[in-house]
Design an enzyme around this catalytic site. Structure first.
Site, mmCIF file in Angstrom:
data_model
loop_
_atom_site.group_PDB
_atom_site.id
_atom_site.type_symbol
_atom_site.label_atom_id
_atom_site.label_comp_id
_atom_site.label_asym_id
_atom_site.label_seq_id
_atom_site.Cartn_x
_atom_site.Cartn_y
_atom_site.Cartn_z
ATOM 1 C CG HIS A 1 56.893 4.147 -28.578
ATOM 2 N ND1 HIS A 1 56.612 5.194 -27.536
ATOM 3 C CD2 HIS A 1 55.694 3.773 -28.553
ATOM 4 C CE1 HIS A 1 55.511 4.980 -27.005
ATOM 5 N NE2 HIS A 1 54.896 4.121 -27.922
ATOM 6 C CG HIS B 1 54.458 0.041 -24.899
ATOM 7 N ND1 HIS B 1 53.095 -0.701 -25.154
ATOM 8 C CD2 HIS B 1 54.286 1.285 -25.458
ATOM 9 C CE1 HIS B 1 52.397 0.401 -26.048
ATOM 10 N NE2 HIS B 1 52.921 1.270 -25.819
ATOM 11 C CD GLU C 1 52.814 3.678 -23.044
ATOM 12 O OE1 GLU C 1 53.684 4.602 -23.661
ATOM 13 O OE2 GLU C 1 51.726 3.273 -23.793
#
Ligand code: GLA
Length: 347
Positions: free
Chosen positions: A104, A174, A307
């Site tokens: 991420h 997210h 996502e």
């Protein structure tokens, strides 16, 4: 239709974080500048408006969690194996923040930045961030925009990004969604229009695309999650649920790629996207999350993340859709969440 902008606390005691709330005649959504997060999504259920997005009432809640709650994740969402990739013959070494891999965007990704409000009106808000050249070791200064639009029963999320050097980009949202407004998500029904998924190794790095057919990863028909989550299928056991990338079957934007619904609330959600893939994550590691809105306790599997974006590790995987953004070219991607009521729930 209405538009409200208000203070949402100060980051490090100095930097003002704002919350913007946009309402249509059907839904009401709030966003915060910290992480360009979706803070709430209120939609009609059989018992009136319910908030289907997990999140926090205060800025501290967002700062003191590590679940990427509601956030815009980048510059490269999901994993880059070995915390390294090669672009134009040059190797870029990133910070490993999940074992030896980068997750991420690294140590301080887009989710931890306080974005600027570039533009806002009754329908939409645009957040803006410049990720400097070399930030988290990625090449190129990247100007990123996230635009949220509320229109009738739809929330649209659109990304655009331009870099002054060749770079790699994977930007996702997210949000953890619970269409019952709380509780475990096992009672949710899900459909994902995908023939192929990416099984992962023990470090959650994709191995090679595999057909969903004949496995519990086959979500091409609307399926109740509880049975799948309890399955003894190795990929599901290892991940403690779904935490896999599904390659979306190509189709028109106007055909929904994902459907999710809850009988308990009567809420049905359809997702439309031009992203090539979705990481479907069933909140397998939510335990330990600080108390959420109104004191809500978020335990494992109390929220679902869809996502939509590119594939994990694509900078190292030429066989996956490319994450390369060439200097001066524009990255554009959108996902629309459409909300409704199941036929039996309409009054
Ligand atoms: C993604 C990943 C998960 C987990 C969450 C954040 O969905 O695929 O493995 O890291 O983000 O908690």
């Amino acid at each position: 239709m209405s538009f409200i902008i208000e203070d949402f606390g100060k980051l490090n005691g100095t930097e003002q974080v704002k919350r913007i709330t946009l309402s249509s005649d059907a839904i009401e959504c709030s966003f915060i500048t910290y992480g360009a997060c979706i803070q709430s999504i209120k939609v009609p259920s059989k018992d009136g408006l319910i908030d289907i997005a997990l999140g926090f009432d205060t800025l501290e809640g967002y700062v003191h969690q590590d679940k990427y709650m509601g956030a815009t994740v980048g510059r490269f969402a999901n994993r880059i194996s070995g915390a390294a990739f090669t672009l134009n013959g040059k190797e870029y070494l990133l910070a490993p923040n999940e074992g030896r891999n980068t997750l991420h965007g690294g140590l301080c990704g887009f989710d931890k930045k306080n974005w600027a409000i570039e533009d806002a009106d009754v329908n939409s808000v645009t957040f803006f961030y410049i990720s400097p050249d070399g930030e988290e070791s990625f090449p190129g200064s990247l100007s990123v925009r996230v635009r949220y639009t509320v229109d009738g029963n739809r929330l649209a999320v659109s990304y655009s990004a331009v870099s002054d050097q060749d770079t790699v980009v994977n930007i996702i949202n997210h949000s953890y969604l619970n269409l019952s407004g709380g509780g475990a998500v096992g009672d949710h029904f899900v459909r994902i229009d995908s023939d192929l998924y990416l099984p992962t190794d023990k470090e959650s790095i994709p191995i090679a695309a595999a057909p969903v057919a004949g496995t519990p990863m086959d979500l091409r028909q609307v399926s109740i999650l509880s049975e799948r989550l309890d399955s003894s299928f190795d990929q599901i056991k290892k991940a403690r649920g779904f935490d896999h990338c599904f390659i979306l079957n190509p189709s028109d934007f106007s055909a929904s790629k994902i459907t999710c619904c809850s009988d308990a609330s009567g809420v049905i959600m359809k997702l439309f996207t031009d992203a090539p893939a979705v990481q479907f994550y069933t909140g397998n590691f939510l335990e330990g999350c600080p108390a959420g809105k109104g004191g809500a306790v978020y335990s494992d599997r109390s929220g679902l993340c869809f996502e939509t974006g590119g594939c994990p590790d694509s900078p190292n995987r030429p066989e996956f859709p490319s994450a390369l953004l060439k200097a001066g070219e524009r990255f554009i991607q959108s996902t629309v969440f459409e909300f409704g009521l199941l036929p039996d729930s309409r009054k």
